[in-house]
Design a protein around this motif. Structure first.
Motif, short mmCIF file in Angstrom:
data_model
loop_
_atom_site.label_atom_id
_atom_site.label_comp_id
_atom_site.label_asym_id
_atom_site.label_seq_id
_atom_site.Cartn_x
_atom_site.Cartn_y
_atom_site.Cartn_z
N ALA A 195 79.30 -9.30 -5.98
CA ALA A 195 79.25 -9.28 -7.44
C ALA A 195 80.59 -8.84 -8.03
CB ALA A 195 78.13 -8.34 -7.92
N ARG A 196 81.21 -7.86 -7.37
CA ARG A 196 82.54 -7.42 -7.83
C ARG A 196 83.56 -8.54 -7.69
NH1 ARG A 196 84.08 -2.26 -8.45
NH2 ARG A 196 85.63 -3.35 -9.70
N GLU A 197 83.46 -9.28 -6.57
CA GLU A 197 84.39 -10.39 -6.36
C GLU A 197 84.19 -11.47 -7.42
OE1 GLU A 197 85.50 -10.74 -1.69
OE2 GLU A 197 83.37 -10.90 -2.13
N ASP A 198 82.95 -11.56 -7.92
CA ASP A 198 82.67 -12.54 -8.98
C ASP A 198 83.11 -12.05 -10.34
OD1 ASP A 198 81.67 -14.33 -7.24
OD2 ASP A 198 79.54 -13.85 -7.58
N GLY A 199 83.67 -10.85 -10.39
CA GLY A 199 84.23 -10.38 -11.65
C GLY A 199 83.39 -9.35 -12.38
N MET A 200 82.27 -8.92 -11.79
CA MET A 200 81.46 -7.89 -12.47
C MET A 200 82.14 -6.53 -12.39
SD MET A 200 77.47 -8.47 -11.60
CE MET A 200 76.58 -9.93 -12.08
N SER A 201 81.83 -5.68 -13.38
CA SER A 201 82.35 -4.31 -13.35
C SER A 201 81.54 -3.49 -12.35
CB SER A 201 82.23 -3.68 -14.74
OG SER A 201 80.86 -3.46 -15.03
N THR A 202 82.01 -2.27 -12.06
CA THR A 202 81.29 -1.40 -11.12
C THR A 202 79.85 -1.21 -11.56
OG1 THR A 202 83.35 -0.23 -10.64
CG2 THR A 202 81.31 0.88 -10.04
N SER A 203 79.66 -0.89 -12.86
CA SER A 203 78.30 -0.56 -13.29
C SER A 203 77.42 -1.81 -13.34
CB SER A 203 78.31 0.20 -14.62
OG SER A 203 78.50 -0.68 -15.69
N GLU A 204 77.99 -2.97 -13.73
CA GLU A 204 77.20 -4.21 -13.73
C GLU A 204 76.76 -4.57 -12.31
OE1 GLU A 204 79.46 -6.45 -17.49
OE2 GLU A 204 80.10 -6.80 -15.44
N ALA A 205 77.71 -4.46 -11.38
CA ALA A 205 77.39 -4.82 -9.99
C ALA A 205 76.36 -3.86 -9.40
CB ALA A 205 78.66 -4.83 -9.15
N GLY A 230 89.13 -9.54 -6.09
CA GLY A 230 88.42 -9.87 -7.33
C GLY A 230 88.95 -11.16 -7.94
N GLN A 231 88.49 -11.47 -9.13
CA GLN A 231 88.87 -12.71 -9.82
C GLN A 231 90.38 -12.83 -10.03
OE1 GLN A 231 86.23 -15.12 -11.68
NE2 GLN A 231 85.67 -14.53 -9.60
N ASN A 232 91.03 -11.67 -10.27
CA ASN A 232 92.47 -11.71 -10.56
C ASN A 232 93.33 -11.71 -9.28
OD1 ASN A 232 91.96 -9.17 -9.67
ND2 ASN A 232 92.69 -8.10 -11.51
N GLY A 233 92.66 -11.80 -8.13
CA GLY A 233 93.41 -11.86 -6.88
C GLY A 233 93.77 -10.49 -6.31
N ALA A 234 93.55 -9.45 -7.12
CA ALA A 234 93.83 -8.09 -6.64
C ALA A 234 92.58 -7.52 -5.98
CB ALA A 234 94.24 -7.21 -7.82
#
Ligand SMILES: [Cu+2]
Length: 294
Positions: A253-263, A148-152
């Protein structure tokens, strides 16, 4: 001669049973499942075939036994006080009815091992890997290969007000690596027809790894199947199986920083669990209402 033809008939029945078990395509419908639940994975389908084949083999043996009983009762019913011909210590007959059950058990054992090996099989290169972490009292799902965005790694964690959703692709080999943060839990998706204890200290690589290939798209409830404490019964999660393309889009989408529900909403899926919902629970004697979906 009579004994010979009977043996031949039994052998033919046995062969029929084996032929059935080796399972030319067995129809999968309510009748031929004989009460077996309908699973959604390739592995569940293998188990279903074993069950259908075993029941057919059992019925073949059953009908042979019932037929012989009926025949004996009718054909050899008492006609006079004269003692009929005694056949105790008929060695060939005794050998046959000792060996036949052994052959039946050996066949069932053989096909059981074959299917078990398929169900437990770990491929060298699974298509996807999911790390499942159980804790008191919820689940965390992460995708170690996706950052994800934070590298984790991309991660979904359940809370008391939100059911965690494990998004999976259909028709890909998915490896699960399950671990526990505290006590023994058990990862169970009833529709997988599979559960695996989540044992703390048994970290990735041993018995806490298994693989499935999901065939059906949909939303399926998952549960903890090991009594793990006060809120054990509330440890529900949801498996959301989507097409491979949707799965890739979800992870992007998750890698772009979206939450589970947004993605999930981005790929046209409901953003919250639909197969189960957060429970209301008692706190200091009061029912604590939870928002449905968080
Ligand atoms: Cu648990």
């Amino acid at each position: 001669m009579a004994r010979g033809s009977r043996l031949a008939r039994l052998a033919a029945l046995g062969l029929l049973g084996v032929a059935t078990l080796t399972g030319c395509e067995m129809p999968n419908n309510e009748f031929w499942r004989f009460g077996w639940p309908n699973g959604i994975t390739e592995q569940a389908e293998d188990m279903r075939k074993l069950w259908t084949g075993s029941v057919i083999a059992a019925l073949v043996v059953g009908f042979a036994v019932w037929g012989l009983i009926l025949w004996s009762v009718v054909r050899h019913r008492k006609r006079s006080d004269e003692l009929p011909k005694q056949t105790a210590y008929n060695l060939p007959l005794e050998i046959v009815y000792t060996i036949l059950p052994f052959v039946i058990i050996a066949a069932l054992f053989f096909f059981t091992v074959v299917v078990q090996d398929k169900v437990m099989k770990r491929s060298a290169n699974p298509d996807e890997t999911v790390a499942v972490r159980a804790f008191k009292w919820n689940w965390q799902f992460s995708y170690p290969d996706k950052k994800g965005q934070n590298g984790a790694p991309v991660t979904t964690v359940g809370t008391t007000s939100e059911i965690p959703i494990l998004v999976l692709p259909t028709d890909r080999k998915i490896r699960f690596e399950v671990s526990s943060a505290d006590v023994i839990h058990s990862f169970w998706v009833p529709e997988f027809l599979f559960k695996r204890d989540v044992i703390p200290g048994n970290e990735n690589g041993r018995n806490n790894v298994f693989e499935v290939t999901v065939h059906e798209k949909g939303a399926y409830v998952g549960r903890c199947a090991e009594l793990c404490g006060t809120y054990h019964a509330y440890m529900n999660f949801e498996v959301r199986s989507v097409s491979g393309d949707d799965y890739d889009a979800y992870l992007a989408a998750r890698e772009d920083g979206m939450s589970t529900s947004e993605a999930l909403e981005k790929i046209g899926q409901p953003g919250h669990a639909t197969a189960t919902h957060p429970f209301d629970y008692l706190q200091n004697g009061n029912v604590v209402k939870q928002s449905s979906g968080g």
